[in-house]
Design a protein around this motif. Sequence first.
Motif, PDB file in Angstrom:
ATOM      1  N   GLU A   6       0.827  -1.192   0.000  1.00  0.00           N
ATOM      2  CA  GLU A   6       0.000   0.000   0.000  1.00  0.00           C
ATOM      3  C   GLU A   6       0.867   1.249   0.000  1.00  0.00           C
ATOM      4  O   GLU A   6       2.002   1.245   0.491  1.00  0.00           O
ATOM      5  CB  GLU A   6      -0.902   0.006   1.241  1.00  0.00           C
ATOM      6  N   SER A  21      -3.291   3.757  -2.618  1.00  0.00           N
ATOM      7  CA  SER A  21      -3.045   2.827  -3.711  1.00  0.00           C
ATOM      8  C   SER A  21      -2.498   1.527  -3.160  1.00  0.00           C
ATOM      9  O   SER A  21      -1.849   1.510  -2.108  1.00  0.00           O
ATOM     10  CB  SER A  21      -2.041   3.426  -4.702  1.00  0.00           C
ATOM     11  N   CYS A  22      -2.770   0.462  -3.893  1.00  0.00           N
ATOM     12  CA  CYS A  22      -2.298  -0.865  -3.476  1.00  0.00           C
ATOM     13  C   CYS A  22      -1.922  -1.648  -4.724  1.00  0.00           C
ATOM     14  O   CYS A  22      -2.687  -1.692  -5.697  1.00  0.00           O
ATOM     15  CB  CYS A  22      -3.393  -1.586  -2.712  1.00  0.00           C
ATOM     16  N   ALA A  23      -0.743  -2.254  -4.685  1.00  0.00           N
ATOM     17  CA  ALA A  23      -0.278  -3.059  -5.802  1.00  0.00           C
ATOM     18  C   ALA A  23      -0.056  -4.487  -5.336  1.00  0.00           C
ATOM     19  O   ALA A  23       0.638  -4.713  -4.333  1.00  0.00           O
ATOM     20  CB  ALA A  23       1.001  -2.482  -6.376  1.00  0.00           C
ATOM     21  N   ARG A  71      -9.679   0.282 -10.129  1.00  0.00           N
ATOM     22  CA  ARG A  71      -8.631  -0.717 -10.240  1.00  0.00           C
ATOM     23  C   ARG A  71      -8.094  -0.787 -11.662  1.00  0.00           C
ATOM     24  O   ARG A  71      -8.754  -0.390 -12.621  1.00  0.00           O
ATOM     25  CB  ARG A  71      -9.132  -2.089  -9.804  1.00  0.00           C
ATOM     26  N   LYS A  75      -2.490  -4.334 -14.166  1.00  0.00           N
ATOM     27  CA  LYS A  75      -1.401  -4.089 -13.210  1.00  0.00           C
ATOM     28  C   LYS A  75      -1.704  -4.645 -11.819  1.00  0.00           C
ATOM     29  O   LYS A  75      -0.866  -4.559 -10.921  1.00  0.00           O
ATOM     30  CB  LYS A  75      -1.125  -2.587 -13.106  1.00  0.00           C
ATOM     31  N   THR A  77      -3.675  -3.498  -9.543  1.00  0.00           N
ATOM     32  CA  THR A  77      -3.660  -2.413  -8.569  1.00  0.00           C
ATOM     33  C   THR A  77      -5.089  -1.965  -8.257  1.00  0.00           C
ATOM     34  O   THR A  77      -5.986  -2.096  -9.084  1.00  0.00           O
ATOM     35  CB  THR A  77      -2.862  -1.202  -9.069  1.00  0.00           C
ATOM     36  N   SER A  79      -7.122   1.395  -6.161  1.00  0.00           N
ATOM     37  CA  SER A  79      -6.951   2.708  -5.557  1.00  0.00           C
ATOM     38  C   SER A  79      -8.235   3.144  -4.872  1.00  0.00           C
ATOM     39  O   SER A  79      -9.327   2.689  -5.227  1.00  0.00           O
ATOM     40  CB  SER A  79      -6.563   3.736  -6.624  1.00  0.00           C
ATOM     41  N   CYS A  95      -5.513  -2.870   2.431  1.00  0.00           N
ATOM     42  CA  CYS A  95      -5.834  -3.398   1.109  1.00  0.00           C
ATOM     43  C   CYS A  95      -6.133  -4.890   1.247  1.00  0.00           C
ATOM     44  O   CYS A  95      -5.488  -5.591   2.046  1.00  0.00           O
ATOM     45  CB  CYS A  95      -4.652  -3.171   0.176  1.00  0.00           C
TER      46      CYS A  95
END
Length: 120
Positions: A6, A21-23, A71, A75, A77, A79, A95
């Motif tokens: 995050e 954001s989170c990946a 999202r 990727k 991800t 948000s 997340c």
Amino acid sequence: QVQLVESGGGLVQAGGSLSLSCAASGSIFSSNPMGWYRQAPGKQRELVARITSGGSTRYADSVKGRFTISRNNAKNTVSLQMNSLKPEDTAVYYCNAEILTGSSAFGTYWGQGTQVTVSP
């Protein structure tokens, strides 16, 4: 090994905005849904918002009209745009993702959490 990382959060005055954001990384076949939960001191963790890979969303009543989840499927991800923040939004935000890995294992994954503090 799947990880959710995050970014964002911090301190803001009431009425202000923040973005989280989170990946998701690792051997991921699919992540569906992805979302955000929060936990305030002395309270249980609660759903804030979640989104499917098809774009269907669900929000907690307390954040409807103020928060927007999005999202990027390519990727992995997700948000969260938070507007018109209130002191009661103060919490650690996590997340969350339901992930099917490349080795066909399915599981629920969590980020490490990021603090959001809204001052009066």
